[in-house]
Motif scaffolding. Sequence first.
Motif, PDB file in Angstrom:
ATOM      1  N   MET A   1       0.854  -1.189   0.000  1.00  0.00           N
ATOM      2  CA  MET A   1       0.000   0.000   0.000  1.00  0.00           C
ATOM      3  C   MET A   1       0.886   1.234   0.000  1.00  0.00           C
ATOM      4  SD  MET A   1      -2.442  -1.203   3.126  1.00  0.00           S
ATOM      5  CE  MET A   1      -1.213  -2.319   3.811  1.00  0.00           C
ATOM      6  N   GLN A   2       0.409   2.270  -0.654  1.00  0.00           N
ATOM      7  CA  GLN A   2       1.119   3.534  -0.588  1.00  0.00           C
ATOM      8  C   GLN A   2       0.731   4.251   0.703  1.00  0.00           C
ATOM      9  OE1 GLN A   2       0.851   5.867  -4.169  1.00  0.00           O
ATOM     10  NE2 GLN A   2       1.917   4.320  -5.385  1.00  0.00           N
ATOM     11  N   ILE A   3       1.488   5.257   1.024  1.00  0.00           N
ATOM     12  CA  ILE A   3       1.336   5.944   2.302  1.00  0.00           C
ATOM     13  C   ILE A   3      -0.060   6.546   2.488  1.00  0.00           C
ATOM     14  CG2 ILE A   3       2.288   8.137   1.504  1.00  0.00           C
ATOM     15  CD1 ILE A   3       3.728   8.329   4.270  1.00  0.00           C
ATOM     16  N   GLY A   4      -0.694   7.011   1.416  1.00  0.00           N
ATOM     17  CA  GLY A   4      -2.036   7.586   1.535  1.00  0.00           C
ATOM     18  C   GLY A   4      -3.054   6.576   2.023  1.00  0.00           C
ATOM     19  N   GLU A   5      -2.979   5.353   1.506  1.00  0.00           N
ATOM     20  CA  GLU A   5      -3.892   4.306   1.959  1.00  0.00           C
ATOM     21  C   GLU A   5      -3.615   3.943   3.415  1.00  0.00           C
ATOM     22  OE1 GLU A   5      -5.210  -0.308   0.956  1.00  0.00           O
ATOM     23  OE2 GLU A   5      -3.946   0.764  -0.487  1.00  0.00           O
ATOM     24  N   VAL A   6      -2.340   3.882   3.769  1.00  0.00           N
ATOM     25  CA  VAL A   6      -1.970   3.576   5.149  1.00  0.00           C
ATOM     26  C   VAL A   6      -2.473   4.675   6.081  1.00  0.00           C
ATOM     27  CG1 VAL A   6      -0.014   3.236   6.722  1.00  0.00           C
ATOM     28  CG2 VAL A   6       0.013   2.178   4.443  1.00  0.00           C
ATOM     29  N   ALA A   7      -2.339   5.909   5.670  1.00  0.00           N
ATOM     30  CA  ALA A   7      -2.822   7.038   6.479  1.00  0.00           C
ATOM     31  C   ALA A   7      -4.323   6.925   6.702  1.00  0.00           C
ATOM     32  CB  ALA A   7      -2.464   8.358   5.811  1.00  0.00           C
ATOM     33  N   ALA A   8      -5.059   6.593   5.645  1.00  0.00           N
ATOM     34  CA  ALA A   8      -6.511   6.461   5.775  1.00  0.00           C
ATOM     35  C   ALA A   8      -6.869   5.306   6.706  1.00  0.00           C
ATOM     36  CB  ALA A   8      -7.144   6.246   4.394  1.00  0.00           C
ATOM     37  N   ARG A   9      -6.171   4.210   6.596  1.00  0.00           N
ATOM     38  CA  ARG A   9      -6.483   3.037   7.417  1.00  0.00           C
ATOM     39  C   ARG A   9      -6.118   3.232   8.879  1.00  0.00           C
ATOM     40  NH1 ARG A   9      -4.655  -2.388   4.991  1.00  0.00           N
ATOM     41  NH2 ARG A   9      -5.462  -2.998   7.020  1.00  0.00           N
ATOM     42  N   THR A  10      -5.043   3.950   9.136  1.00  0.00           N
ATOM     43  CA  THR A  10      -4.581   4.122  10.517  1.00  0.00           C
ATOM     44  C   THR A  10      -5.103   5.398  11.157  1.00  0.00           C
ATOM     45  OG1 THR A  10      -2.562   5.254   9.790  1.00  0.00           O
ATOM     46  CG2 THR A  10      -2.437   2.843  10.105  1.00  0.00           C
TER      47      THR A  10
ATOM     48  N   LEU B   1      10.742   4.160  14.011  1.00  0.00           N
ATOM     49  CA  LEU B   1       9.695   3.310  14.573  1.00  0.00           C
ATOM     50  C   LEU B   1       9.062   2.413  13.525  1.00  0.00           C
ATOM     51  CD1 LEU B   1       7.900   5.757  17.011  1.00  0.00           C
ATOM     52  CD2 LEU B   1       9.267   3.765  17.611  1.00  0.00           C
ATOM     53  N   VAL B   2       8.890   2.948  12.331  1.00  0.00           N
ATOM     54  CA  VAL B   2       8.291   2.194  11.232  1.00  0.00           C
ATOM     55  C   VAL B   2       9.103   2.495   9.981  1.00  0.00           C
ATOM     56  CG1 VAL B   2       6.245   1.903   9.784  1.00  0.00           C
ATOM     57  CG2 VAL B   2       5.982   2.317  12.220  1.00  0.00           C
ATOM     58  N   VAL B   3       9.466   1.448   9.306  1.00  0.00           N
ATOM     59  CA  VAL B   3      10.197   1.604   8.053  1.00  0.00           C
ATOM     60  C   VAL B   3       9.373   0.938   6.960  1.00  0.00           C
ATOM     61  CG1 VAL B   3      12.343   1.081   6.827  1.00  0.00           C
ATOM     62  CG2 VAL B   3      12.396   1.569   9.284  1.00  0.00           C
ATOM     63  N   PRO B   4       9.095   1.666   5.878  1.00  0.00           N
ATOM     64  CA  PRO B   4       8.328   1.040   4.802  1.00  0.00           C
ATOM     65  C   PRO B   4       8.996  -0.266   4.362  1.00  0.00           C
ATOM     66  CG  PRO B   4       8.731   3.363   4.330  1.00  0.00           C
ATOM     67  CD  PRO B   4       9.546   3.014   5.530  1.00  0.00           C
ATOM     68  N   SER B   5       8.187  -1.248   4.056  1.00  0.00           N
ATOM     69  CA  SER B   5       8.720  -2.553   3.666  1.00  0.00           C
ATOM     70  C   SER B   5       9.403  -2.513   2.310  1.00  0.00           C
ATOM     71  CB  SER B   5       7.601  -3.588   3.647  1.00  0.00           C
ATOM     72  OG  SER B   5       7.173  -3.826   4.968  1.00  0.00           O
ATOM     73  N   ALA B   6       9.022  -1.554   1.475  1.00  0.00           N
ATOM     74  CA  ALA B   6       9.596  -1.471   0.133  1.00  0.00           C
ATOM     75  C   ALA B   6       9.406  -0.062  -0.402  1.00  0.00           C
ATOM     76  CB  ALA B   6       8.906  -2.483  -0.788  1.00  0.00           C
ATOM     77  N   ARG B   7       9.972   0.155  -1.578  1.00  0.00           N
ATOM     78  CA  ARG B   7       9.784   1.403  -2.314  1.00  0.00           C
ATOM     79  C   ARG B   7       9.408   1.034  -3.741  1.00  0.00           C
ATOM     80  NH1 ARG B   7      10.619   6.755  -0.010  1.00  0.00           N
ATOM     81  NH2 ARG B   7      11.684   6.395   1.931  1.00  0.00           N
ATOM     82  N   SER B   8       8.539   1.836  -4.302  1.00  0.00           N
ATOM     83  CA  SER B   8       8.170   1.607  -5.700  1.00  0.00           C
ATOM     84  C   SER B   8       9.330   2.046  -6.591  1.00  0.00           C
ATOM     85  CB  SER B   8       6.908   2.395  -6.046  1.00  0.00           C
ATOM     86  OG  SER B   8       7.210   3.784  -6.101  1.00  0.00           O
TER      87      SER B   8
ATOM     88  N   ARG C   1       1.962  -2.325  12.981  1.00  0.00           N
ATOM     89  CA  ARG C   1       2.974  -1.630  13.785  1.00  0.00           C
ATOM     90  C   ARG C   1       2.545  -0.188  14.050  1.00  0.00           C
ATOM     91  NH1 ARG C   1       8.211  -3.280  14.582  1.00  0.00           N
ATOM     92  NH2 ARG C   1       9.688  -1.641  15.082  1.00  0.00           N
ATOM     93  N   LEU C   2       2.053   0.491  13.023  1.00  0.00           N
ATOM     94  CA  LEU C   2       1.560   1.864  13.196  1.00  0.00           C
ATOM     95  C   LEU C   2       0.385   1.914  14.160  1.00  0.00           C
ATOM     96  CD1 LEU C   2       1.921   3.125   9.542  1.00  0.00           C
ATOM     97  CD2 LEU C   2       2.974   4.183  11.559  1.00  0.00           C
ATOM     98  N   MET C   3      -0.460   0.905  14.137  1.00  0.00           N
ATOM     99  CA  MET C   3      -1.604   0.870  15.055  1.00  0.00           C
ATOM    100  C   MET C   3      -1.137   0.718  16.509  1.00  0.00           C
ATOM    101  SD  MET C   3      -4.190   1.551  13.256  1.00  0.00           S
ATOM    102  CE  MET C   3      -5.501   1.197  14.420  1.00  0.00           C
TER     103      MET C   3
END
Length: 137
Positions: free
Chosen positions: A6-15, A30-37, A51-53
């Motif tokens: 998921m991109q950061i916008g979707e993560v922001a909406a979910r969390t 604290l949190v490192v993205p699992s990957a980069r596009s 983890r963000l939750m």
Amino acid sequence: MDGKHMQIGEVAARTELSLRTIRHYEETGLVVPSARSRGGFRLYTETDVARLMVIRRMKPLGFTLDQMRDLLEATDRLDSDAALGAEEREALLERVRTYQREAAAQVEKLRVQLSRAEDFEGTLRARLERNAHADRA
């Protein structure tokens, strides 16, 4: 990995965290993205969201970033496939127990505050109702 990214916008909406907050948690480690596009966009997994939750739930209880990092480190070790000795496992569990006890204490304090706030709101509501009835008389 969890499969779906998921991109950061979707993560922001979910969390329900802002993009800025998520980036701040990344900057503090604290949190490192699992990957980069290919375009360099941050990509997150369900594990990253979980983890963000944890962080989101700790913040209103007054835990510091260092405490969040410590708890996440302990749970990461407990959840890893690495073989843990009995002593190390017990030490990690005790760290988690310490945070659980602190969270329980903070929850109790919040319950007291909520009860007082509800009493206060009820007092104001009763006053308004009494005055509303006096105006009609």
